[in-house]
Design an enzyme around this catalytic site. Structure first.
Site, PDB file in Angstrom:
ATOM      1  N   ASP A 561      18.895  61.306  43.255  1.00  0.00           N
ATOM      2  CA  ASP A 561      19.947  62.279  43.557  1.00  0.00           C
ATOM      3  C   ASP A 561      21.320  61.855  43.043  1.00  0.00           C
ATOM      4  O   ASP A 561      22.219  62.684  42.909  1.00  0.00           O
ATOM      5  CB  ASP A 561      20.022  62.516  45.074  1.00  0.00           C
ATOM      6  CG  ASP A 561      18.936  63.463  45.555  1.00  0.00           C
ATOM      7  OD1 ASP A 561      18.101  63.868  44.731  1.00  0.00           O
ATOM      8  OD2 ASP A 561      18.916  63.788  46.756  1.00  0.00           O
ATOM      9  N   SER A 580       8.849  71.083  44.441  1.00  0.00           N
ATOM     10  CA  SER A 580       9.101  69.642  44.423  1.00  0.00           C
ATOM     11  C   SER A 580      10.550  69.339  44.800  1.00  0.00           C
ATOM     12  O   SER A 580      11.408  70.228  44.811  1.00  0.00           O
ATOM     13  CB  SER A 580       8.792  69.055  43.048  1.00  0.00           C
ATOM     14  OG  SER A 580       9.716  69.526  42.096  1.00  0.00           O
ATOM     15  N   HIS A 581      10.798  68.081  45.070  1.00  0.00           N
ATOM     16  CA  HIS A 581      12.126  67.655  45.510  1.00  0.00           C
ATOM     17  C   HIS A 581      13.216  68.079  44.531  1.00  0.00           C
ATOM     18  O   HIS A 581      14.231  68.662  44.922  1.00  0.00           O
ATOM     19  CB  HIS A 581      12.143  66.128  45.681  1.00  0.00           C
ATOM     20  CG  HIS A 581      13.488  65.585  46.009  1.00  0.00           C
ATOM     21  ND1 HIS A 581      13.980  65.555  47.294  1.00  0.00           N
ATOM     22  CD2 HIS A 581      14.477  65.090  45.219  1.00  0.00           C
ATOM     23  CE1 HIS A 581      15.192  65.049  47.282  1.00  0.00           C
ATOM     24  NE2 HIS A 581      15.526  64.752  46.041  1.00  0.00           N
ATOM     25  N   MET A 582      13.017  67.801  43.249  1.00  0.00           N
ATOM     26  CA  MET A 582      14.060  68.090  42.264  1.00  0.00           C
ATOM     27  C   MET A 582      14.248  69.594  42.065  1.00  0.00           C
ATOM     28  O   MET A 582      15.361  70.049  41.800  1.00  0.00           O
ATOM     29  CB  MET A 582      13.724  67.407  40.937  1.00  0.00           C
ATOM     30  CG  MET A 582      14.889  67.270  39.983  1.00  0.00           C
ATOM     31  SD  MET A 582      16.397  66.529  40.692  1.00  0.00           S
ATOM     32  CE  MET A 582      15.911  64.835  40.968  1.00  0.00           C
ATOM     33  N   ARG A 585      16.432  70.683  44.946  1.00  0.00           N
ATOM     34  CA  ARG A 585      17.789  70.185  44.737  1.00  0.00           C
ATOM     35  C   ARG A 585      18.551  71.074  43.745  1.00  0.00           C
ATOM     36  O   ARG A 585      19.702  71.452  43.979  1.00  0.00           O
ATOM     37  CB  ARG A 585      17.752  68.752  44.194  1.00  0.00           C
ATOM     38  CG  ARG A 585      17.409  67.706  45.243  1.00  0.00           C
ATOM     39  CD  ARG A 585      18.572  67.553  46.219  1.00  0.00           C
ATOM     40  NE  ARG A 585      18.368  66.422  47.113  1.00  0.00           N
ATOM     41  CZ  ARG A 585      17.832  66.503  48.306  1.00  0.00           C
ATOM     42  NH1 ARG A 585      17.425  67.674  48.770  1.00  0.00           N
ATOM     43  NH2 ARG A 585      17.709  65.433  49.062  1.00  0.00           N
TER      44      ARG A 585
END
Length: 609
Positions: A561, A580-582, A585
């Site tokens: 991050d 997914s996380h990205m 974000r």
């Protein structure tokens, strides 16, 4: 790419079965190897009218490998691949505890192992991921929510050091517990046929293959593949699960568990115990109060996103409203950004910032990766200005129509759903932030143990965490040191050899380990904006030069991050899915991204820059 028919084929040269189109090429290569006395060649060729023409041949340097005298033994490769072939054949047979005739293996289906721990992780990262999540925790959580119990099956296997999800086990664990087994057999076999024809969706099975919750488009998607009778029954069972999860607000229950993690962990540090004992207790407590509630929050967040996507597909919310919803969330991402801004303005101290975020590290499960406290100067620059993230207020134009839709399908209002969605998505990210602190603590105890018995930090990456757990109550220090050093040397040799064995992202047949085509992935596009800029592949040496660049990164977990504080233009990842996380974000921060481009296109664009 200009040519969508361009393919990358991987062929093991000792593959015994004949490949008609390439037999002459393989024979020619063997002749060249003998004449040049080098088995690593770059050969330019073409095949026309079944005749192979060789244009040019270049020597390639040998790979560095101090554990096998800088040369890989073909005999070792043959044995490794033969063992993998046998293992896959056995696993693909009928499983007495699961429905379904067959199974496939994917490195990105469910829990995204290639994204989270890499496609060739160190033994410690692989074993820790299995211990904390994919051995038991994932199964326990789904059973609690009303899905099938896949006991005693593990979710993840390792082939040649690469992590793969067993799709038969995975698909079964997503089916409602009350669904009859006959229907389960039919559903799993059908889904496997679909993914066999469309391997490019293996990293997005919850969005483009299996229905795991009830939403407004569920029935229409089901009836494309199943009869009206099965579709209706399947939908109704999913509806029961979904209504219960949202009505009972499972988010609050999971929140209580995850918030109690630090309290339970503190008890360990009040006792005078060894590092081995600390590691054991840290792992057990992290599973119960960390990864288990996180799994529940991740399930709630997925349900929320699925319903929002269906509302968008029905035209009841537009792209801007969808994007604004994620931008309105006061998540750990915005807290991190705003705290870094306060740090650069000297409103908080560096120590205050690191007390909160210092445990984060790129590649969360890699002990050799520096955390933010250790590598602050590497990852951050206080001279770089960042903007405060301002959260937008979200309004839905078709609120009345949406409310009517919820009234007809659920026993709760649209407002209740929105609150559930906000809480689940925010708390999923916060839970990830909380439990990764304990992974950092596990690493601290491992490093302390290594210092005590004379094992370097980077060497600890070659240990299996299960062996550490087994050792904690039975071995004295000297015997422990001998055992661990032996294990490290053995795993180093094996890792160095296995890392050059290439396997496909999805394995459908045991033959795929010898001959496969690299998938052209179906990428996930985040935001609808078009951007232009210079491309840079993220590496440790260029972290200070990311501003205004489109950053290419193989895989990205929460520890990456920090790159958002470099004012990047966009992100492209090799691995990753829509949830997914990205991806989340970038959606929150409105940063254009291509998530899960796939190895073939990822390498192509990197080489073309």
């Amino acid at each position: 790419m200009k040519n969508d028919n361009q393919k990358s084929l991987i062929i093991y040269k000792n593959y015994k079965k004949k490949l008609k189109k390439f037999n002459h090429l393989i024979k020619a290569c063997r002749i060249l190897e003998k004449k040049i006395n080098n088995d690593r060649l770059d050969v330019e060729f073409c095949i026309k009218n079944k005749i192979t023409y060789l244009f040019q041949v270049r020597n390639l340097p040998l790979p560095r490998n101090k554990y096998s005298n800088k040369r890989y033994l073909i005999k070792d490769f043959d044995n490794f691949l033969l063992n993998i072939e046998k293992k896959i054949k056995k696993l693909k047979n009928k499983n007495p505890t699961l429905p379904g005739k067959d199974t496939f293996f994917s490195n990105m289906a469910d829990w995204n192992p290639a994204e989270m721990i890499d496609d060739k992780p160190y033994p410690l990262a692989l074993s820790l991921y299995k211990e904390l999540i994919t051995d038991n925790v994932w199964r326990e959580q789904r059973t609690l929510y009303g899905y099938k119990n896949a006991f005693p099956n593990a979710l993840m296997f390792s082939f040649a050091g690469s992590p793969y999800i067993d799709l038969r086990t995975d698909l079964y664990s997503f089916l409602p517990n009350s669904l009859d087994q006959k229907s389960c057999h039919l559903i799993i076999d059908k889904y496997q046929k679909i993914i066999s024809r469309n391997p490019e969706i293996h990293d997005k099975i919850e969005f483009e293959l299996i229905e795991t919750c009830f939403s407004f488009g569920t029935y229409n998607r089901l009836k494309k593949n199943f009869s009206h009778k099965i579709s209706k029954k399947y939908r109704n069972k999913l509806k029961e699960i979904t209504k219960k999860i949202i009505s009972e607000n499972q988010v609050i229950k999971e929140k209580e568990k995850i918030y109690s993690l630090s309290t339970n962990i503190k008890k360990i540090y009040t006792k005078n115990i060894s590092d081995i004992q600390k590691i054991y207790y840290l792992i057990e407590i992290t599973k119960k109060y960390g990864t288990l509630p996180f799994s529940g929050l991740a399930r709630c967040a997925f349900i929320s996103q699925r319903i929002l996507l269906d509302l968008k597909q029905l035209g009841l919310i537009n792209e801007k409203e969808f994007k604004d919803f994620f931008s309105s969330l006061k998540s750990i991402t915005s807290n991190f950004n705003n705290d870094f801004l306060r740090l650069s303005q000297k409103k908080i101290s560096k120590n205050q910032f690191l007390n909160k975020y210092g445990h984060l590290r790129p590649s969360t499960y890699d002990i050799s990766s520096l955390n933010y406290r250790e590598g602050f100067d590497l990852y951050f620059s206080l001279s770089r200005k960042v903007k405060k993230i301002v959260h937008k207020k979200i309004k839905f134009k078709n609120k009345n129509k949406i409310e009517k839709l919820f009234k007809n399908n659920f026993n709760f209002t649209f407002l209740k759903f929105l609150n559930f969605a906000k809480q689940s998505i925010i708390l999923r990210e916060e839970a990830k932030f909380i439990f990764t602190k304990e992974i950092d603590n596990i690493f601290k105890s491992l490093i302390s143990l290594g210092n005590e018995i004379g094992i370097k930090r980077n060497d600890l990456a070659f240990l299996d965490i299960k062996n550490i757990i087994n050792f904690y109550s039975s071995l004295e220090a000297r015997k422990l040191k001998e055992s661990l050093k032996y294990e490290i040397e053995k795993n180093k040799f094996e890792y160095d050899t296995l890392k050059v064995i290439k396997l496909p992202d999805i394995i459908k047949s045991s033959n795929d380990i010898y001959f496969f085509e690299e998938n052209i992935n179906k990428a996930n596009f985040i935001t609808t904006e078009t951007i232009f800029g210079e491309v840079v592949e993220l590496k440790r040496k260029n972290l200070k030069f990311l501003k205004d660049k489109i950053v290419f990164i193989k895989n990205a977990d929460p520890g990456y991050d920090y790159i958002f504080n470099h004012k990047i233009k966009g992100i492209v990842t090799q691995y990753g899915g829509a949830n997914s996380h990205m991806a989340i974000r970038c959606l929150e921060l409105n940063i254009p991204a291509v998530i899960g481009l796939g190895k073939f296109k990822f390498d192509y664009y990197i080489e073309s820059k």
